[in-house]
Write an enzyme that holds these catalytic residues in place. Structure first.
Site, PDB file in Angstrom:
ATOM      1  N   ASP A  74      -1.433   2.173 -21.632  1.00 65.25           N
ATOM      2  CA  ASP A  74      -0.185   1.760 -22.502  1.00 65.25           C
ATOM      3  C   ASP A  74      -0.460   0.269 -22.886  1.00 65.25           C
ATOM      4  O   ASP A  74      -1.469  -0.241 -22.353  1.00 65.25           O
ATOM      5  CB  ASP A  74       1.252   1.621 -21.615  1.00 65.25           C
ATOM      6  CG  ASP A  74       1.216   1.341 -20.221  1.00 65.25           C
ATOM      7  OD1 ASP A  74       1.621   1.839 -19.347  1.00 65.25           O
ATOM      8  OD2 ASP A  74       0.309   0.226 -19.865  1.00 65.25           O
ATOM      9  N   ASP A  76       1.070  -3.713 -23.822  1.00 64.13           N
ATOM     10  CA  ASP A  76       2.520  -4.520 -23.337  1.00 64.13           C
ATOM     11  C   ASP A  76       2.244  -5.684 -24.135  1.00 64.13           C
ATOM     12  O   ASP A  76       1.161  -6.072 -24.438  1.00 64.13           O
ATOM     13  CB  ASP A  76       2.365  -5.098 -21.944  1.00 64.13           C
ATOM     14  CG  ASP A  76       2.763  -3.752 -20.875  1.00 64.13           C
ATOM     15  OD1 ASP A  76       3.043  -2.632 -21.642  1.00 64.13           O
ATOM     16  OD2 ASP A  76       2.315  -3.805 -19.881  1.00 64.13           O
ATOM     17  N   ASP A 157       0.866 -11.669 -11.419  1.00 58.59           N
ATOM     18  CA  ASP A 157       0.368 -11.569 -10.059  1.00 58.59           C
ATOM     19  C   ASP A 157      -0.993 -11.895  -9.930  1.00 58.59           C
ATOM     20  O   ASP A 157      -1.509 -12.928  -9.042  1.00 58.59           O
ATOM     21  CB  ASP A 157       0.749 -10.166  -9.444  1.00 58.59           C
ATOM     22  CG  ASP A 157       0.144  -9.074 -10.731  1.00 58.59           C
ATOM     23  OD1 ASP A 157      -0.452  -9.224 -11.491  1.00 58.59           O
ATOM     24  OD2 ASP A 157       0.557  -7.937 -10.281  1.00 58.59           O
TER      25      ASP A 157
END
Length: 462
Positions: A74, A76, A157
């Site tokens: 996907d 983003d 992260d």
């Protein structure tokens, strides 16, 4: 494998925690990315947001994977526009989430996720009581503190996920030496590892997942606090852990993931009963679960369907027989004991990982099939063969045998039975009956009345 994954290598970079206010700008001639590699819908969203005066970039996994030559699942987008401003630009957009507000923009079956730049979180409720919330252990409960691009990069992260690609200028902005870590195949947290895990303990699972998926090592400061903080996973909602467990075990690297979870003591908070079985019967439990995951990985690589039900059935099975035996020792008959043990085990597991009913029902049926497969006399074998759960039950039987369970050749018998014609199947059932009688295991024959015996003799003569 594990030694390789938990590397102690530290590249010579600025500062232990990679905090940077200005990015390293990597121009188009210095990297392999091209805008044509990315979803045209994602690129058009970035262009439209930039034309409307906002900052916008392709970000995270899609940039990382393209740099590694992996096709992204996907795409983003990160932007300075708020969710409401994004929705105002796109009629096919809808805002989702409360803990973390996002915008999904729909293009037929493709959905592009657009996130507003986030800032670091206030350390206390007083600093920003309306938009951010932490619990006593530091876990972030809501995450809608909007910020700048620089702040967004620092709150991501891992360094390899903090790369921003502008398809208009074809530049990469790297705030955390992520390109360096991609080249050195390292998973490294941005910021202080203990604090980042306390903010969201699921990051420990993500570190393992990325290490297994990308065949990367985990940097020593990133891995060091995990064993101590692993119990914090018990605070995570069971529904979220279900989604995370699917990512861990259905991405094609489940066998390696399992080894790392056990080594880092993350398996126990996810599957407490199975972890206990791993302590009590290490060889059998490890072999059965590992083989199930190796089979799963193979199916994923071959593009075959994989059901979470079979996976969870295998994960939990080693804990089941012992529970059933304990119930039998209290006077419960074997089959009710097995049913009760299965019910208890699944109910307890759902407290940790919220397995939906559409999967818990097939788990029970696969286990139930293990009780029924040995009972093959008369028409039972054919009825079992027609059962929609037969294939899963049969595969599970073979899995148990591969882990060392003694079944008196049951798996081979069913393998042969499926390959036989009707006449050969009748012979197999007859042979089975003769063997049982010879072993004294067959049920006692009831005496037939004289009239029934006479009819039977007459029929045999015909």
């Amino acid at each position: 494998m594990l030694k390789k994954l938990f590397q102690s290598f530290r590249p010579p970079v600025r500062g232990t925690h990679h905090k940077r206010t200005t990015p390293e700008v990597i121009n188009s001639g210095q990297h392999s990315l091209q805008r044509g590699q990315f979803s045209r819908h994602a690129v058009s969203i970035v262009e439209r947001l930039q034309n409307a005066g906002y900052q916008a970039y392709l970000v995270g996994g899609c940039v990382r994977d393209q740099l590694l030559g992996i096709t992204p699942k996907d795409f983003d987008v990160a932007t300075s526009a708020t969710p409401e401003q994004v929705r105002a630009e796109f009629r096919n957009a809808r805002i989702i989430g409360r803990r973390f507000k996002l915008v999904h923009i729909h293009f037929g079956r493709e959905i592009i996720e657009v996130a507003t730049f986030r800032a670091n979180h206030p350390e206390s409720e007083e600093e920003n009581s309306h938009t951010s919330s932490r619990n006593e252990s530091g876990r972030i409960l809501r995450d809608n503190v909007y910020g700048t691009l620089e702040e967004d990069a620092q709150r991501r992260d891992f360094t390899i996920n903090a790369l921003y690609y502008d398809p208009v200028s074809e530049r990469i902005l790297d705030y955390a030496n992520g390109v360096h870590d991609i080249r050195n195949r390292l998973i490294r947290l941005i910021g202080d590892p203990t604090q980042r895990y306390q903010e969201d303990p699921v990051r420990m699972l993500r570190a393992v997942r990325f290490a297994a998926k990308l065949n990367f090592g985990i940097e020593k400061h990133t891995v060091q606090p995990i064993r101590q903080l692993a119990p914090m996973l018990r605070e995570i909602p069971a529904a979220r852990l279900f989604e995370e467990s699917l990512k861990l075990f259905l991405s094609g690297q489940a066998a390696d993931t399992f080894e790392m979870l056990v080594d880092l003591e993350l398996f126990d908070p996810l599957f407490p009963a199975s972890a206990e079985a791993l302590e009590e019967h290490p060889t059998y439990t490890h072999t059965l679960i590992s083989q199930a995951l190796i089979n799963t990985d193979l199916r994923v690589k071959q593009g075959k369907p994989v059901t979470p039900a079979f996976l969870f059935a295998a994960m939990l099975w080693p804990a089941l027989p012992g529970r059933a035996l304990r119930l039998q020792s209290r006077g419960m008959p074997p089959i009710p004991a097995m049913n009760e043990a299965a019910h208890e085990l699944i109910a307890e597991q759902c407290q940790r990982i919220a397995i939906p009913k559409r999967f818990t029902m097939p788990i029970r049926e696969i286990w139930d099939m293990q009780e029924r497969l040995p009972r093959r006399s008369g028409k039972r074998a054919d009825l079992l063969l027609d059962n929609p759960r037969f294939r899963a039950g049969y595969d599970f039987l073979l899995l148990r045998e591969s882990a060392g369970e003694e079944t008196d050749g049951l798996g081979q018998w069913w393998t042969d039975y499926q390959d036989c014609n009707d006449s050969e199947r009748r012979d197999m059932i007859r042979e089975l009956g003769s063997r049982d009688e010879g072993a004294g295991a067959g049920p006692r024959k009831r005496k037939r009345s004289p009239s029934k015996r006479k009819r039977a003799d007459s029929a045999a003569g015909e």
